[in-house]
Write a protein that holds these residues in place. Structure first.
Motif: not given
Length: 395
Positions: A287-293
């Motif tokens: 989820l942290a990766h997706m929010r950064r993307w």
């Protein structure tokens, strides 16, 4: 006796050249139907567009007879396939794949009736089809030998024929039961990635660069594959659902709710199928990766509308790029996008996940999870091992 019509089919019309050697008319896909020719406007490399045009042509030309309770000998297989193409294919997860399969079936079953669908004719179709190059192959462009159709590929096409015939009968249009004989199912090959293999594949994708004149440029061509792999490993979601996942609710796609951290894999309003696609809560790290993307960086935003994008556009499928990355990573050809789903299930079992939780997360039944992946679980056969190695009390 006149020769039987081959039916509507695609033909690649060659380019025409003038006396000066210059191209007067470029090569183009044409629909040929008896003496009639219809130019699709699709270039040689756009086979998919040409097949779509052929499907639309057939759909406009043929209106399947809908007289109820007819005998199998009075019903053309092509009418059955066309009805399936009109009524069922649009609701499939990948309708373009169903269309390609139906067009391929129609090429061989043209002029035959449901009474001709027998074990012998199905085996004849298998023999004719196995070894043909897939029409999606582009050896002249890639330089690689084309993939050839296997019995597993023929089985998938005949499954579509069986589904079309069963749908036709359930509609009350045929009064007989027609059985489709399938090639034997291939032995199950459950390939999964070790942690080091997954890391190697991710780093390979992350470092991939465009090659020009044999030299790498600064353009990175594999980052979208790395994002696809992360989503696959962390959620065990099928490849098509990952590629179609949007960042906003829409009727045609699944979507990721970044605020609540939930991945709705099944498009909103779409009926559930045998390939279950339940909502899944995203692991915090993913989820942290997706929010950064998805973080707004103007033109440099990584994911603008879809989770996995290439040049700011959604990715239709990753098969070819994924295969190239697998080769560069030194892994075998048996590593396909679906292996990510096997890997997620295997890692869950190895780490002792509860069977009910894991099955719900992956969208499969507990029985399938236990039968296929259960031997990886640390509790697998524990009571049996304890019983066989322990001494009876008092002995």
């Amino acid at each position: 006796m006149p020769r039987p019509s081959k039916g509507a089919r695609l033909w690649l019309k060659p380019a025409e050249y003038g006396k000066d050697g210059k191209v007067r008319k470029r090569s183009v896909w044409v629909i040929r139907d008896s003496s009639k020719s219809v130019v699709t406007g699709c270039a040689p490399e756009d086979r998919a567009g040409a097949e779509k045009a052929l499907a639309e042509y057939i759909d406009d030309k043929y209106e399947p007879e809908t007289v109820r309770q007819r005998p199998a000998a009075d019903i053309l297989v092509t009418d059955v396939l066309n009805l399936y193409l009109q009524e069922k294919a649009p609701d499939h997860a990948r309708p373009e794949k169903t269309t390609a399969s139906v067009l391929q079936l129609a090429e061989w079953w043209q002029g035959k009736t449901l009474a001709d669908v027998t074990g012998r004719s199905c085996r004849a179709y298998t023999k004719w089809r196995v070894g043909q190059p897939w029409k999606s192959a582009k050896p002249e462009k890639t330089g690689n030998a084309p993939r050839l159709v296997t019995e597993a590929g023929v089985r998938r096409e005949l499954e579509d024929l069986r589904s079309a015939i069963n749908f036709h009968r359930r509609e009350g249009l045929c009064r007989e039961i027609v059985e489709v004989t399938l090639p034997p199912r291939s032995p199950a090959k459950i390939r999964w990635l070790t942690r080091s293999e997954a890391a190697q594949l991710l780093w390979t994708c992350w470092r991939m660069r465009e090659m020009r004149n044999g030299k790498p440029t600064g353009r990175r061509t594999g980052k979208h594959l790395a994002r696809f792999i992360l989503v696959g490993l962390y959620t065990g979601t099928r490849a098509s659902a990952i590629c179609q996942a949007a960042l906003k609710l829409g009727s045609a796609n699944g979507y990721v709710d970044l605020e609540q951290g939930v991945f709705y894999r099944r498009p909103h309003g779409k009926a559930e199928t045998t390939k279950r696609q339940p909502p899944v809560r995203l692991p915090p790290r993913l989820l942290a990766h997706m929010r950064r993307w998805a973080k707004d960086r103007d033109e440099k935003t990584i994911s603008k509308k879809f989770v996995v994008e290439w040049n700011s556009k959604p990715v239709g499928e990753v098969n070819k790029g994924f295969a190239g990355a697998v080769a560069k990573a030194g892994l075998g050809k048996d590593v396909t996008p679906h292996v990510l789903r096997h890997t997620a299930a295997t890692w869950m079992m190895q780490n002792g996940a509860d069977l009910w939780d894991a099955a719900g997360f992956l969208g499969m039944s507990v029985q399938v999870l236990e039968r296929v992946y259960g031997h990886h679980h640390p509790d697998h056969q524990r009571s049996a091992i304890t019983a066989v190695t322990s001494k009876r009390s008092g002995k």
